[in-house]
Design a protein around this motif. Structure first.
Motif, mmCIF file in Angstrom:
data_model
loop_
_atom_site.group_PDB
_atom_site.id
_atom_site.type_symbol
_atom_site.label_atom_id
_atom_site.label_comp_id
_atom_site.label_asym_id
_atom_site.label_seq_id
_atom_site.Cartn_x
_atom_site.Cartn_y
_atom_site.Cartn_z
ATOM 1 N N ARG A 1 -49.787 -10.574 50.950
ATOM 2 C CA ARG A 1 -48.537 -10.249 50.275
ATOM 3 C C ARG A 1 -48.794 -9.408 49.023
ATOM 4 O O ARG A 1 -48.082 -8.447 48.756
ATOM 5 N N LEU B 1 -51.164 -15.224 50.580
ATOM 6 C CA LEU B 1 -51.042 -14.728 49.207
ATOM 7 C C LEU B 1 -51.694 -13.361 49.037
ATOM 8 O O LEU B 1 -51.114 -12.463 48.430
ATOM 9 N N TYR C 1 -39.747 -3.148 39.733
ATOM 10 C CA TYR C 1 -40.737 -3.782 38.865
ATOM 11 C C TYR C 1 -41.258 -5.033 39.534
ATOM 12 O O TYR C 1 -40.729 -5.501 40.527
ATOM 13 N N ALA C 2 -42.346 -5.553 38.917
ATOM 14 C CA ALA C 2 -42.929 -6.813 39.360
ATOM 15 C C ALA C 2 -43.285 -6.790 40.829
ATOM 16 O O ALA C 2 -43.073 -7.726 41.544
ATOM 17 N N GLY D 1 -46.706 -5.357 42.361
ATOM 18 C CA GLY D 1 -47.949 -4.605 42.330
ATOM 19 C C GLY D 1 -48.234 -3.920 41.010
ATOM 20 O O GLY D 1 -49.258 -3.286 40.848
ATOM 21 N N GLY D 2 -47.328 -4.022 40.070
ATOM 22 C CA GLY D 2 -47.510 -3.351 38.796
ATOM 23 C C GLY D 2 -46.185 -2.763 38.373
ATOM 24 O O GLY D 2 -45.133 -3.178 38.835
ATOM 25 N N ARG D 3 -46.241 -1.769 37.492
ATOM 26 C CA ARG D 3 -44.986 -1.225 36.973
ATOM 27 C C ARG D 3 -44.855 0.232 37.394
ATOM 28 O O ARG D 3 -45.831 0.973 37.452
ATOM 29 N N ASP E 1 -58.723 -11.447 37.702
ATOM 30 C CA ASP E 1 -58.448 -11.914 39.062
ATOM 31 C C ASP E 1 -59.473 -11.337 40.018
ATOM 32 O O ASP E 1 -59.962 -10.227 39.833
ATOM 33 N N ASP F 1 -57.589 -8.167 34.870
ATOM 34 C CA ASP F 1 -56.847 -9.383 34.554
ATOM 35 C C ASP F 1 -57.669 -10.645 34.811
ATOM 36 O O ASP F 1 -57.164 -11.756 34.684
ATOM 37 N N ARG G 1 -61.052 -10.947 47.867
ATOM 38 C CA ARG G 1 -60.195 -12.009 48.418
ATOM 39 C C ARG G 1 -60.201 -11.936 49.945
ATOM 40 O O ARG G 1 -60.215 -12.954 50.620
#
Lengths: 627, 352
Positions: B44, B41, B183-184, B186-188, B222, B220, B228
């Protein structure tokens, strides 16, 4: 989409039982999630009961569903979900042929027949949208006035035009990819200037191969001529956002649900297993709406909590509380009971479970129609091999089909249908590609490169058509309960009595005829074979067919204009219980030739604003709270 | 003069972001299907951020009239040296790879390049391919990636002041890769048309790359990528706001459940004709993907759509290589070499 961590665990049954909620909702599928979200955003406190297991949704949890599906020998709709005898689910693999006079009670449904249905729904957070296919067709304007126009079925108490703004809400919530110019047919109209949230997904190569043969074919029916054309279906899966949406504000696609931010699901990747589970959550599921509702902090949720009885005040018919049974772990026989209270109550557990709960509570309604008029689309499959490599198994399960026979004057005599072109080949009919693989290995002794070549050669020519045939309301098609059939939490199981009406069988026969025409036009060899020993075998006019269920359940608490002709009013409020709403497909007086989710979602948006108004004006809560 | 200098630096930025992707892909593809869930995860999610960074850098370059290139000599070669001295290797998922990712994710992390006699490299280290940005930077070059981008921002502001903002941002807006096609991940994407949007785009890269090292959680809520990866390194999860090394519940990491590809493989390592053909197929697909990306940066943004298909193909073909033991390298397998194939031709066919 962030699923707030801890939100499925933070509410305990004791605290919930001591609270009078603005609304108690039974069932965390799309209907319950939409209503919970709309009400909580209007400042209301909401409690959701979910019969199935429900943990905070994160990617590892979703991947558990995926792994179970990948590892399962049977790839049916329920294969991603662990079986749970505490809140059982119907499963297509459980269905057996019914011998007349011998109901089959071997699985969750007690099936009286004469037709054995393999329809399913899922009891888990997110409900059946976890395995829905994602087709989001609007119903036709004529579907709302079938009786007036064709002398068949029932009229709706709302018109297409009244529902149209709510269709737009539903299309926003689900995130529909489609182009208006493809979808404006047979009277379907849109608000001027409307564009869908995302651009239409392209037709598959297979669709184009079929279109090459079929487009322009004329068929005569009921004295009129219809011209066939392959067109893309609107889809509840993420595509290219349309910059023109919402007056130029555009649309932001909603990706995968998880307790932490993840970067997937923003766009469909063309995987071929939308059913039973999108691997990346590019396909809408109701967890997306549920997560939004939970983010308000005003929604409590109690998973593993099966609503078992609706109690009413006999004096005024108002619901006073809902009894539940909660079990400590999946498959447990142990349970404890309790009650929850609210100012209004919403049953959103799908057409069969809503009816089951009402009947188990002894609530049959003034009309006596609770549980009656059960409807589901009758699917007829036809399959053949195309003369050319058609790229079958590329793209999502279904991208295009033929909609020209959904409506027309012939509906005075026989059912209309929509035709799906299946990008997953003979999967539904014959279990492809897995059965092909076994056959090539076991019977043709191929392995290695030969095996790969043979498998590809075989499946890439496959064409399977699925005809989704309308079934009208019929009072003898019904859900009932019987105290001699209970599940292991002592909840009465649904007893299903069902047959495919002749009106639909005439549609089925015409569908088969149409399939031959399409095979002829595309040069396909017809391999269709209906096995008389199949549980779904049905005959009409001397011909036999195998019919499959569509998981598009409706009718069991249908809406109408008076307490005598219906269970709920046009806002899905029970005529007999002014603080009870029965929502979802069960409210639909007919299901037309559209997969029902978009329409029931639209109805839920309409009902949610009615609930908010009712909560504003209703003065009764103090009495309920005192009780 | 200053426009050309800016173009060079932004072209270098595009190449820099692209070059970080294959090492992450190697780590991701070498993890066997079952297990190492958290590692999969996090890797990616970093890969898709790097893709976004490349698109953002390309948008800025397009906005000032440049033509972003990612093919031919502009494609990375491994080992690949970044301007801050970090050397990117193609490695299987391994403690060494995790250490390298920790370094890439946090410029403050002390960096020790793998010694040429490190068992993982086993003498397989090749001539460095020094990133163009380091070559084109004046003097000794920037010391961190953040500093490199800040230099670009400063130069851009200076150039806008000298020649006028409109003059500087003369690019054709139709060449921008917008949210329709990206889009969608890593961000916009950000459409760059002026100084403010250019600054936004580049700051997004810097902020995502370096993060706010003051907290282990991002905006966010996270856990930031760096932390991580620390969870992977230590096999433990962070709980609450704890700093330092994680001490919480175990995080399952299994360095044995991998395809142990050799480090920095090259085509010429594959003497077996079947293996060589499999490797050539991967490189052809990688090159087709680069051609599609380059087309999407040069007036055909919709070429991003077939590029998605190429990425799936790349993964599937890479796994074929990884599943093959390599003779002469005990216990090791073949792996993708990520080399440019000059004969590749991209399918730019639009599915629309």
């Amino acid at each position: 989409m962030i699923f707030p961590e801890g939100s499925t665990r933070r509410t305990d049954h004791k605290a919930a039982s001591e609270t009078v909620y603005d609304a108690v909702i039974v069932g965390a599928g799309i209907s319950g999630a939409i209503i919970a979200n709309e009400l909580s955003r209007a400042g209301k406190r909401v409690l959701v009961l979910e019969a199935g297991p429900g943990e905070d949704m994160d990617i590892p949890g979703y991947d558990d569903y995926l792994s179970r599906f990948y590892e399962a020998a049977s790839k049916d709709n329920q294969s991603p979900f662990a079986s749970n005898d505490s809140a059982p689910m119907p499963r297509s693999t459980d269905v057996r042929r019914i011998r007349p006079g011998h109901p089959d009670a071997s699985a969750y449904f007690v099936q009286n027949g004469p037709f054995a249905t393999d329809t399913t729904y899922t009891r888990a957070l997110g409900g059946t949208t976890l395995h829905w296919e994602g087709k989001t067709l609007r119903m036709l304007p004529e579907d709302f006035e079938l009786q007036t126009r064709y002398g068949q079925g029932r009229d709706w108490p709302v018109s297409y035009d009244e529902l149209e703004p709510h269709y737009r809400h539903a299309e926003r919530e689900i995130g529909v990819s489609a182009d208006v110019e493809d979808q404006a047919y047979l009277g379907i109209s849109f608000k001027p200037g409307y564009v869908y949230p995302m651009r239409g997904l392209p037709l598959s190569y297979l669709d184009k191969v079929v279109a090459k043969g079929v487009d322009g074919t004329k068929v005569a029916l009921g004295g009129e001529e219809y011209e066939l054309k392959v067109r893309p279906f609107p889809q509840g899966r993420n595509g290219i956002p349309n910059p023109g949406y919402d007056g130029g504000k555009g649309y932001r696609p909603v990706g995968a649900v998880s307790t932490n931010q993840v970067e997937e699901g923003g766009r469909c990747q063309g995987n071929n297993n939308c059913v039973p589970l999108c691997p990346v959550q590019a396909k809408y599921n109701a967890l997306k709406t549920l997560a939004k509702a939970l983010q308000t902090g005003r929604v409590d949720i109690l998973p593993q909590t099966v609503a078992s009885k609706v109690n009413i005040d006999p004096g005024n018919g108002r619901v006073t509380e809902i009894e539940y049974k909660t079990y400590p772990e999946v498959n447990s026989k142990e349970y404890t009971t309790g009650t929850v209270r609210g100012r209004i109550f919403v049953l959103s557990a799908n057409a069969i479970e809503n009816a089951r709960l009402m009947l188990a509570s002894g609530l049959t309604s003034t009309s006596g129609l609770v549980g009656r008029n059960l409807m589901d689309h009758a699917y007829l499959l036809a399959w053949g091999l195309l003369p050319e490599v058609a790229g079958t198994f590329r793209g999502t399960i279904c991208t295009g089909g033929i909609c020209d026979l959904r409506g027309g004057t012939f509906r005075g005599e026989q059912a209309g249908f929509a035709i799906d072109i299946h990008n997953d080949g003979w999967g539904w009919a014959m279990g492809s590609p897995y059965t092909d693989l076994v056959n090539i290995v076991d019977d043709h002794n191929k392995f290695g490169a030969d095996l790969r070549r043979e498998l590809i050669a075989r499946i890439s020519h496959q064409l399977q058509l699925a005809f989704m045939v309308e079934v009208l309301p019929n009072a003898s098609n019904r859900v009932a309960v019987d105290a001699s059939f209970k599940d292991q939490l002592d909840n009465m199981r649904p007893v299903i009595t069902y047959n495919i009406p002749d009106y639909s069988m005439r549609g089925v026969a015409y569908a088969r005829q149409t399939s031959r025409r399409i095979f002829q036009r595309t040069g396909a060899e017809d391999y269709t074979m209906y096995d008389p020993t199949d549980y779904g075998y049905a005959t009409y006019d001397g011909q036999g067919y195998v019919i499959r269920g569509g998981n598009h359940l409706g009718g069991t608490h249908l809406m109408g204009t008076t307490p005598r002709n219906s269970v709920v009013d046009s806002h899905q409020r029970a005529w007999d219980h002014e603080n009870l709403y029965l929502v979802g497909g069960g409210s639909m007086p007919s299901i037309g030739t559209s997969n029902i989710t978009l329409t029931l979602a639209a109805l839920c948006f309409r009902s949610a604003s009615h609930m908010i108004t009712q909560l504003r004006h209703d003065t009764a809560p103090a009495e309920v709270a005192a009780g | 003069m200053s426009r050309d200098r800016l173009k060079d630096l932004l072209q270098a930025a595009v190449e820099l972001e692209l070059s970080t992707i294959p090492p992450y892909l190697c780590a991701l593809y070498t993890i066997r299907p079952v297990g190492n869930d958290e590692a999969k995860l996090v890797i990616r999610s970093v890969v898709v951020e790097e893709m976004l960074h490349m698109v953002l850098a390309a948008n800025v370059l397009n906005a000032i009239g440049g033509e972003p290139q990612v093919t031919g000599d502009h494609a990375p070669r491994y080992p690949h040296e970044l301007p801050d001295g970090v050397v990117l290797h193609l490695l299987p998922f391994s403690p060494e790879a995790v250490d390298a990712f920790l370094k890439v994710e946090n410029p403050d992390q002390s960096y020790q390049p793998l010694a040429a006699d490190h068992p993982l490299l086993g003498g397989r280290r090749h001539q460095h391919h020094l990133a163009r940005c380091a070559q084109s930077a004046e003097g000794s070059g920037p010391t961190t990636i953040g500093a490199f981008y800040r230099e670009i921002i400063a130069l851009m502001e200076q150039a806008a002041g000298q020649m006028g903002e409109q003059q500087l941002f003369c690019g054709d807006p139709a060449r921008q890769v917008g949210r329709e096609y990206y889009y969608a991940a890593g961000g916009r994407s950000i459409i760059v048309t002026d100084l403010a949007s250019a600054r936004n785009a580049l700051q997004e890269i810097v902020e995502q790359g370096e993060g706010d090292m003051g907290s282990i959680y991002d905006d966010d809520g996270d856990l930031a990528h760096y932390y991580r990866f620390k969870q992977i390194k230590h096999g433990r999860a962070y709980t609450g706001a704890a700093e330092g090394d994680p001490t919480g519940p175990p995080v399952a990491v299994d360095y044995d459940s991998i395809f142990a590809m050799i480090a920095n493989p090259r085509s010429e390592d594959y003497t077996d004709p079947d293996l060589r053909a499999a490797s050539d197929a991967v490189n052809r697909t990688w090159s087709e993907l680069l051609l599609q990306i380059e087309a999407s940066f040069n007036g055909t943004p919709e070429a991003m759509l077939p590029a998605v298909h190429s990425m799936f193909k790349l993964r599937d073909e890479a796994i074929v290589l990884l599943a093959n033991p390599l003779s002469g390298h005990a216990g090791r397998t073949a792996g993708p070499t990520f080399e440019w194939d000059p004969s590749a031709q991209a399918d730019l066919g639009m599915p629309l």
